[in-house]
Design a protein around this motif. Structure first.
Motif, PDB file in Angstrom:
ATOM      1  N   ASP A  81      30.823  46.785  55.523  1.00  0.00           N
ATOM      2  CA  ASP A  81      30.845  47.538  54.269  1.00  0.00           C
ATOM      3  C   ASP A  81      32.203  47.454  53.602  1.00  0.00           C
ATOM      4  O   ASP A  81      32.307  47.354  52.373  1.00  0.00           O
ATOM      5  CB  ASP A  81      30.443  48.997  54.507  1.00  0.00           C
ATOM      6  CG  ASP A  81      31.306  49.688  55.548  1.00  0.00           C
ATOM      7  OD1 ASP A  81      31.919  48.985  56.389  1.00  0.00           O
ATOM      8  OD2 ASP A  81      31.369  50.927  55.531  1.00  0.00           O
ATOM      9  N   ARG A  82      33.259  47.494  54.406  1.00  0.00           N
ATOM     10  CA  ARG A  82      34.597  47.389  53.831  1.00  0.00           C
ATOM     11  C   ARG A  82      34.864  45.976  53.310  1.00  0.00           C
ATOM     12  O   ARG A  82      35.473  45.807  52.243  1.00  0.00           O
ATOM     13  CB  ARG A  82      35.659  47.780  54.864  1.00  0.00           C
ATOM     14  CG  ARG A  82      35.587  49.248  55.249  1.00  0.00           C
ATOM     15  CD  ARG A  82      36.762  49.668  56.109  1.00  0.00           C
ATOM     16  NE  ARG A  82      36.661  51.083  56.463  1.00  0.00           N
ATOM     17  CZ  ARG A  82      37.558  51.740  57.168  1.00  0.00           C
ATOM     18  NH1 ARG A  82      38.652  51.121  57.596  1.00  0.00           N
ATOM     19  NH2 ARG A  82      37.401  53.025  57.440  1.00  0.00           N
ATOM     20  N   ASP A 177      39.712  59.713  50.428  1.00  0.00           N
ATOM     21  CA  ASP A 177      40.388  58.428  50.617  1.00  0.00           C
ATOM     22  C   ASP A 177      39.358  57.308  50.613  1.00  0.00           C
ATOM     23  O   ASP A 177      39.009  56.760  51.654  1.00  0.00           O
ATOM     24  CB  ASP A 177      41.161  58.470  51.937  1.00  0.00           C
ATOM     25  CG  ASP A 177      42.231  57.400  52.038  1.00  0.00           C
ATOM     26  OD1 ASP A 177      42.426  56.658  51.061  1.00  0.00           O
ATOM     27  OD2 ASP A 177      42.871  57.311  53.101  1.00  0.00           O
ATOM     28  N   GLU A 178      38.874  56.985  49.420  1.00  0.00           N
ATOM     29  CA  GLU A 178      37.741  56.071  49.284  1.00  0.00           C
ATOM     30  C   GLU A 178      37.986  54.728  49.954  1.00  0.00           C
ATOM     31  O   GLU A 178      37.119  54.182  50.622  1.00  0.00           O
ATOM     32  CB  GLU A 178      37.419  55.870  47.804  1.00  0.00           C
ATOM     33  CG  GLU A 178      36.201  54.993  47.551  1.00  0.00           C
ATOM     34  CD  GLU A 178      35.805  54.965  46.082  1.00  0.00           C
ATOM     35  OE1 GLU A 178      34.863  54.225  45.743  1.00  0.00           O
ATOM     36  OE2 GLU A 178      36.433  55.671  45.276  1.00  0.00           O
ATOM     37  N   VAL A 200      40.271  64.941  55.779  1.00  0.00           N
ATOM     38  CA  VAL A 200      40.139  63.610  55.188  1.00  0.00           C
ATOM     39  C   VAL A 200      38.675  63.175  55.185  1.00  0.00           C
ATOM     40  O   VAL A 200      38.001  63.190  56.218  1.00  0.00           O
ATOM     41  CB  VAL A 200      40.983  62.572  55.945  1.00  0.00           C
ATOM     42  CG1 VAL A 200      40.857  61.198  55.282  1.00  0.00           C
ATOM     43  CG2 VAL A 200      42.450  63.003  55.994  1.00  0.00           C
ATOM     44  N   LEU A 201      38.202  62.788  54.004  1.00  0.00           N
ATOM     45  CA  LEU A 201      36.874  62.216  53.845  1.00  0.00           C
ATOM     46  C   LEU A 201      37.080  60.811  53.292  1.00  0.00           C
ATOM     47  O   LEU A 201      37.565  60.647  52.165  1.00  0.00           O
ATOM     48  CB  LEU A 201      36.048  63.071  52.890  1.00  0.00           C
ATOM     49  CG  LEU A 201      34.560  62.774  52.726  1.00  0.00           C
ATOM     50  CD1 LEU A 201      33.847  62.763  54.079  1.00  0.00           C
ATOM     51  CD2 LEU A 201      33.915  63.802  51.804  1.00  0.00           C
ATOM     52  N   SER A 202      36.742  59.800  54.071  1.00  0.00           N
ATOM     53  CA  SER A 202      37.085  58.429  53.694  1.00  0.00           C
ATOM     54  C   SER A 202      35.863  57.524  53.685  1.00  0.00           C
ATOM     55  O   SER A 202      34.819  57.830  54.256  1.00  0.00           O
ATOM     56  CB  SER A 202      38.127  57.859  54.667  1.00  0.00           C
ATOM     57  OG  SER A 202      37.615  57.806  55.989  1.00  0.00           O
ATOM     58  N   GLY A 203      36.022  56.391  52.992  1.00  0.00           N
ATOM     59  CA  GLY A 203      35.007  55.349  53.008  1.00  0.00           C
ATOM     60  C   GLY A 203      33.784  55.622  52.166  1.00  0.00           C
ATOM     61  O   GLY A 203      32.763  54.952  52.318  1.00  0.00           O
ATOM     62  N   TYR A 208      30.187  61.359  45.582  1.00  0.00           N
ATOM     63  CA  TYR A 208      29.629  61.920  46.816  1.00  0.00           C
ATOM     64  C   TYR A 208      30.644  62.818  47.509  1.00  0.00           C
ATOM     65  O   TYR A 208      30.331  63.954  47.922  1.00  0.00           O
ATOM     66  CB  TYR A 208      29.229  60.784  47.754  1.00  0.00           C
ATOM     67  CG  TYR A 208      28.858  61.242  49.151  1.00  0.00           C
ATOM     68  CD1 TYR A 208      27.572  61.683  49.450  1.00  0.00           C
ATOM     69  CD2 TYR A 208      29.810  61.238  50.176  1.00  0.00           C
ATOM     70  CE1 TYR A 208      27.241  62.108  50.732  1.00  0.00           C
ATOM     71  CE2 TYR A 208      29.495  61.660  51.450  1.00  0.00           C
ATOM     72  CZ  TYR A 208      28.205  62.093  51.729  1.00  0.00           C
ATOM     73  OH  TYR A 208      27.888  62.514  52.995  1.00  0.00           O
ATOM     74  N   ALA A 209      31.893  62.342  47.623  1.00  0.00           N
ATOM     75  CA  ALA A 209      32.906  63.083  48.365  1.00  0.00           C
ATOM     76  C   ALA A 209      33.227  64.418  47.708  1.00  0.00           C
ATOM     77  O   ALA A 209      33.393  65.433  48.395  1.00  0.00           O
ATOM     78  CB  ALA A 209      34.169  62.238  48.483  1.00  0.00           C
TER      79      ALA A 209
END
Length: 300
Positions: A81-82, A177-178, A200-203, A208-209
């Protein structure tokens, strides 16, 4: 951490440099390796930096593939995905931007293959770099703040330090932290200091975050980077919920913001209380001006 992913001949050359002044290593298949060192670009050769082409180090397509494999702990599939989003993250705060051939499915990029170029960005924790601007970001309350500058002027470094300051004030901080660039999360653990009361909410994307984070974590302030026009509504909704937002956006100044799609709505709606304009006049992170919601300078 560069030595974990780069071949020996590049590591040997880079060890001659002051790591604290190294910001980027750019690798292009068949072309000279270049580095951003102290805010200026040079070519890399075995004995150090140069502005000449002669005797510069190069990388091959095969070497780029090997670097990518090492960067993801030998499992490209686990970070598909990254890769599809054009980047990889490595422990220690290193982010690798990727170029290559996109593999698409139903019109959407599924992954990248045959890597042709990489931009290895080295994160630096500069504790206290935001001290001078904190009175404009937080007084009796946190202000909705937008850091504005072209790429490479220190926005992410400032955001990281701002999160630490807000956390020290015992605010509940949600760090969105997208692209895993601010906290450099690895297996759920931030590799860089973002504060004791920072979650921290990442990715994931910001829409959404913001929605999930506000509902589940009850933050006082959200810190995030690289707003796009699509994110303006999420910022406005957060402000309407009483949650302050400190974010960044790529633009030279307020005029550039006004022509950037949905970001012009943040100007016209006056949701943003402070616009902090950064440049690299005196090195990355130079404060050019600070504007209020009416775009009047607070430094005059």
């Amino acid at each position: 951490m560069l030595e974990r992913i780069l071949p020996g001949y590049l590591n040997s050359a880079l060890k001659r440099l002051d790591y604290q002044r190294l910001y980027e290593v750019r690798l292009r298949a068949g072309h000279p390796v270049s580095v951003n060192y102290g805010g200026k670009f040079y070519f890399l050769r075995a004995r150090g930096l140069t502005t000449e082409i002669a005797d510069t180090l190069t990388v091959s397509f095969e070497t780029l593939g090997e670097i990518a494999v090492r960067a993801c702990d030998y499992s490209l599939y686990s970070v598909g995905d990254r890769i599809a989003s054009g980047f990889l993250t490595v422990a220690g705060g290193i982010r690798i931007g990727l170029c290559g051939e996109a593999v698409t499915e139903n019109g959407h990029a599924k992954t990248l293959k045959n890597f042709s170029a990489m931009n290895i960005r080295v994160a630096h924790e500069v504790g206290g770099c935001s001290n001078g601007i904190m009175p404009y970001v937080y007084a009796t309350r946190p202000y909705n703040t937008l850091l504005v500058s072209p790429p490479g002027c220190g926005k992410t470094t400032f955001l990281r330090d701002i999160a630490v300051h807000l956390s020290a004030a015992r605010l509940n901080v949600l760090l969105v932290d997208e692209r895993c660039e601010i906290a450099s999360v690895q297996k759920g653990v931030p590799q860089l200091d973002v504060g004791l009361t920072t979650d921290v909410l990442s990715g994931c994307n910001k829409a959404y975050a913001f929605e999930v984070g506000i509902r589940t974590m009850r933050p006082d302030v959200i810190v995030t980077d690289e707003l796009s026009g699509d994110d303006a509504a999420a910022v406005a909704d957060a402000a309407a919920c009483g949650v302050a937002v400190v974010a960044s956006a790529h633009a030279y100044d307020q005029h550039d913001l006004s022509v950037r799609g949905g970001l012009n709505k943040l100007l016209s709606s006056k949701v943003i209380d402070r616009f902090i304009l950064l440049d690299d006049t005196h090195g990355p992170g130079s404060v050019h001006d600070i504007l209020d919601r009416n775009l009047n300078s607070l430094l005059a």
